[in-house]
Structure formats: C-alpha cells, structure tokens
Design a protein around this motif. Structure first.
Motif, short mmCIF file in Angstrom:
data_model
loop_
_atom_site.label_atom_id
_atom_site.label_comp_id
_atom_site.label_asym_id
_atom_site.label_seq_id
_atom_site.Cartn_x
_atom_site.Cartn_y
_atom_site.Cartn_z
N THR A 50 0.82 -1.22 0.00
CA THR A 50 0.00 0.00 0.00
C THR A 50 0.85 1.27 0.00
O THR A 50 0.40 2.32 -0.46
N GLU A 51 2.08 1.18 0.50
CA GLU A 51 2.92 2.38 0.59
C GLU A 51 3.40 2.85 -0.78
O GLU A 51 3.63 4.03 -0.99
N ASP A 195 16.99 -9.78 -2.75
CA ASP A 195 17.28 -8.46 -2.18
C ASP A 195 16.55 -7.39 -3.00
O ASP A 195 16.88 -7.14 -4.15
N ALA A 196 15.56 -6.76 -2.39
CA ALA A 196 14.76 -5.76 -3.10
C ALA A 196 15.57 -4.52 -3.45
O ALA A 196 15.22 -3.80 -4.38
N SER A 197 16.67 -4.28 -2.73
CA SER A 197 17.43 -3.05 -2.95
C SER A 197 18.38 -3.15 -4.15
O SER A 197 18.84 -2.13 -4.67
N ILE A 198 18.68 -4.37 -4.61
CA ILE A 198 19.61 -4.52 -5.74
C ILE A 198 18.99 -5.25 -6.92
O ILE A 198 19.59 -5.31 -8.00
N CYS A 228 16.03 0.91 0.09
CA CYS A 228 15.92 1.55 -1.23
C CYS A 228 14.77 2.55 -1.22
O CYS A 228 13.84 2.47 -0.41
N SER A 229 14.85 3.50 -2.11
CA SER A 229 13.81 4.52 -2.23
C SER A 229 12.53 3.90 -2.76
O SER A 229 12.53 2.78 -3.30
N SER A 232 12.92 3.15 -6.50
CA SER A 232 13.73 1.95 -6.78
C SER A 232 12.98 0.69 -6.38
O SER A 232 13.02 -0.32 -7.10
N LEU A 233 12.30 0.74 -5.25
CA LEU A 233 11.54 -0.42 -4.79
C LEU A 233 10.45 -0.76 -5.79
O LEU A 233 10.25 -1.93 -6.14
N LEU A 234 9.75 0.24 -6.27
CA LEU A 234 8.67 0.01 -7.23
C LEU A 234 9.21 -0.56 -8.53
O LEU A 234 8.65 -1.51 -9.09
N THR A 235 10.32 -0.01 -9.00
CA THR A 235 10.94 -0.50 -10.24
C THR A 235 11.35 -1.96 -10.10
O THR A 235 11.06 -2.79 -10.97
#
Length: 288
Positions: A50-51, A195-198, A228-229, A232-235
């Motif tokens: 939701t965020e 890893d969601a950040s990379i 991650c921002s 970036s997370l959405l991408t």
C-alpha cells in the motif's frame, strides 16, 4: 482499508496476547505493541504494498500484488501460533548437512533459501520475535549458515533455514540443498529470498531455475525494502513481478515485501505461513 482498533478485542489496551510473552521482544513483534502507531503506519506494516501502490500508473493491474490479503483478525490469530508456551514449544530443533541427516518429522514444513547476505536469518528471527528465546544465529559475515537448521513450531509446522548460495556458500551447497528440495515429502512451500534493494542477480536466476525444476510451490520474498527509495523499490518490484509472470510456473503470483529492520511485511508473512501449513482458516482474503 482503515485499521479500527476498537473492533479488535484481542488488542485492546491491557489485553495479554500471549501469556508467556517476554518483555525483551522487538517493539513491533505483535500488533498489540504496534497499536500505539498511527492507523496509516500500521496499515503499511501489515500490507507493505500500500505504501508504493499510489505511485503505480493507473494502467497497472494491482491484483497480482494483493492475491493474499488476509484480514487484521486473521493476522492476529496467527500471532498465537508464534508464541511459545509449555504446550506449544517453539525452538531450534536440529541441524543437518545432508538430506539423509534430516529429522523424520511429519508436520508441514517450509524452508527459506536465498543468496548469502540477503537477510535470511534476520527474517526468520523476526518471524520468531514473539518467542525471543528461540536461538536464530545472525552474522554480518555472508555465508554464516552452513547447515540446514530446523525450527519446530510446536506440532503445527517446521521452519528450515537453508544455507545461502553465492559468496561463501558451502562447497557442497548443491548436494545439500537440491535433494532436500526434490525429495522432502512434507515440504509444502519454499520461500526464495531476493534483495529488493539490488534487484534480480544472475545467481538468483539459477536459484529460480532450481525451484522451477523441483515443481514444488515456492514464493518470492523481497527483503531489505528499507534500504531503497520508493522509486527503486517500485521499479524492482515490477521487474520481479514480470519474471514471476513470464518465467515461472510454480511461483506464487504475489511477491512479498519485507523489512526485518522496520518489521514491515512480517505479520503478513507469518499469516501466509500459517495458511499454507494448514494451521489457519482465512476469513477474509482474495486468495480463497
């Protein structure tokens, strides 16, 4: 969806969720503890998607990100399963280096596997945060887990912490892990951590292929979402979702977003584990 605390009797002020709950637990281990936060903050902890949902283009189908959307009441029921007591003991059970060394257990089993340093042991520790005496060893050194570590959750189910693949993985990683994934009869779900950040790495594709070959149902869990921002997370999330849709047949269509540091998504993942191991009947979710 607003979280209306007045309609949730289990978490009224002063309510004891777990008789044997210790004081030295994570400050967000239970929803009872999280109730001091704002409703919007609690909503983001319960349902992390939701965020970032508001940032999605209106043409994007939200359904694959919300297949599993249990009610707050269902999530609260799940918490009791993760509270250790004399009649429902939760603890580390045994470690094994080979499939033929694995304990002969009958209850449903789920396992967690991922690249070294993906946050696997930290996630399992967060899942067990309502039972702080459970010993889950965490190290900043990649490849710390060298064996298959079995944790019994009473007679309900077992969680298995598998060695990480990639950097500093055990030399016999394949000989250790593949037979388990192919032959373990009571394994009901594999949780494949990314890893969601990379984003998706080359070695992660190999792990995906291994999970596909077993034809055993598995789930993609995206860790370290706090690193991650939102952009970036959405991408990365959309990239992972595209891989699930186009390259997998046994993967659950919804990737789970988690942060062990912020405790985001932990409640939802607990509920999913309880659901797939047959320990909770969901009353309100799109995944019937």
């Amino acid at each position: 969806m607003m979280v209306c605390w007045q309609h949730l009797p289990w978490i009224q002020r002063g309510t004891q969720l777990c008789t044997f709950l210790r004081k030295n637990v994570h400050n967000l281990a239970s929803l009872q503890k999280a109730r001091a936060l704002s409703p919007n903050k609690v909503k983001r902890l319960l349902y992390p998607f939701t965020e970032i949902e508001a940032d999605l283009d209106s043409s994007v189908d939200r359904t694959p990100f919300q297949f599993f959307h249990p009610s707050v009441e269902d999530i609260l029921k799940t918490e009791r399963l993760f509270c250790s007591s004399p009649s429902h003991k939760i603890d580390y059970y045994i470690s094994a280096e080979r499939m033929d060394h694995s304990p002969d257990l009958k209850q449903p089993e789920v396992c967690f596997i991922g690249r070294s340093n993906v946050g696997k042991s930290s996630l399992i520790k967060s899942l067990f945060s309502l039972s702080p005496n459970v010993e889950v060893r965490i190290s900043k050194t990649p490849g710390h887990t060298k064996k298959m570590n079995f944790f019994k959750v009473g007679k309900a189910f077992t969680i298995v912490d598998m060695p990480g693949y990639g950097h500093k993985a055990p030399r016999d990683f394949v000989d250790m892990v593949e037979p388990y994934l192919f032959l373990r009869k009571n394994l009901v779900r594999t949780f494949l951590l990314m890893d969601a950040s990379i984003g998706l790495q080359k070695i992660d594709h190999i792990a995906l292929e291994m999970c596909e070959e077993t034809r055993c149902p598995y789930v993609m869990v995206l860790t370290k979402t706090d690193k991650c921002s939102r952009g970036s997370l959405l991408t990365n999330l959309l990239n992972f979702q595209d891989v699930i849709k186009t390259q997998t047949t046994s993967c659950f269509p919804q990737p789970f977003l988690v942060s062990s540091l912020e405790f985001s998504g932990i409640y939802l993942l607990r509920c999913f584990i309880a659901h797939v191991t047959g320990n909770i009947q969901l009353t309100d979710t799109s995944q019937k």
